[in-house]
Write an enzyme that holds these catalytic residues in place. Structure first.
Site, PDB file in Angstrom:
ATOM      1  N   HIS A  26       0.817  -1.212   0.000  1.00  0.00           N
ATOM      2  CA  HIS A  26       0.000   0.000   0.000  1.00  0.00           C
ATOM      3  C   HIS A  26       0.850   1.260   0.000  1.00  0.00           C
ATOM      4  CE1 HIS A  26       0.845  -0.977   4.185  1.00  0.00           C
ATOM      5  NE2 HIS A  26       0.755   0.328   4.431  1.00  0.00           N
TER       6      HIS A  26
ATOM      7  N   CYS B  36      -4.773   7.717  10.827  1.00  0.00           N
ATOM      8  CA  CYS B  36      -4.391   6.324  10.606  1.00  0.00           C
ATOM      9  C   CYS B  36      -4.420   5.635  11.962  1.00  0.00           C
ATOM     10  CB  CYS B  36      -2.996   6.238   9.992  1.00  0.00           C
ATOM     11  SG  CYS B  36      -2.442   4.542   9.732  1.00  0.00           S
TER      12      CYS B  36
END
Length: 144
Positions: free
Chosen positions: A101, A117
């Protein structure tokens, strides 16, 4: 508590570089703020805030821990596996264990791409990869 002058920074919480290695070319134009998890909280997770400047990008990486990203400002993109997703306010991206990612803000954007996050407090270190998913053994990664 959010700072009064700039809603993207928190009072008494340090703004950090995304990764501590100087000269690491695997990322650019990214800052990180550790909101929950580094000041004696007893949580089993950490909440971090990232800002990616136009033209900036996080490392292309993979790791065993999962995480959730929630866009709160601007527009950006995320790659998870072989798919690329557009992200804007309120969009959520879940990254499974070992998914390759990356998050980035296209150069033509006028505003920073910002997101929370959420990750496990106990987690492994990311492994940098090339665009084919091959591990890059000679490039250190220490942003856990």
């Amino acid at each position: 508590v959010v700072g009064e002058d700039d809603s993207s920074h928190w009072l008494n919480v340090a703004l950090e570089m995304y990764k501590p290695e100087a000269g690491n070319k695997s990322w650019g134009g990214v800052t990180r703020t550790e909101l929950i998890g580094k000041r004696d909280e007893s949580t089993k997770f950490h909440v971090r805030y990232f800002e990616v400047s136009p033209g900036g990008h996080s490392s292309l990486e993979k790791h065993e821990h999962e995480h959730v990203v929630i866009c709160i400002k601007g527009e950006g993109k995320c790659t998870v596996g072989q798919r690329v997703w557009d992200m804007s306010f309120g969009d959520i991206c879940y990254t499974s264990p070992w998914d390759v990612h990356q998050f980035w803000c296209p150069e033509d954007k006028k505003e920073t791409f910002a997101f929370f996050c959420i990750v496990n407090a106990e987690r492994d270190k990311p492994v940098l990869v090339d665009p084919t998913g091959l591990e890059l053994a000679d490039m250190p990664s220490s942003c856990g």
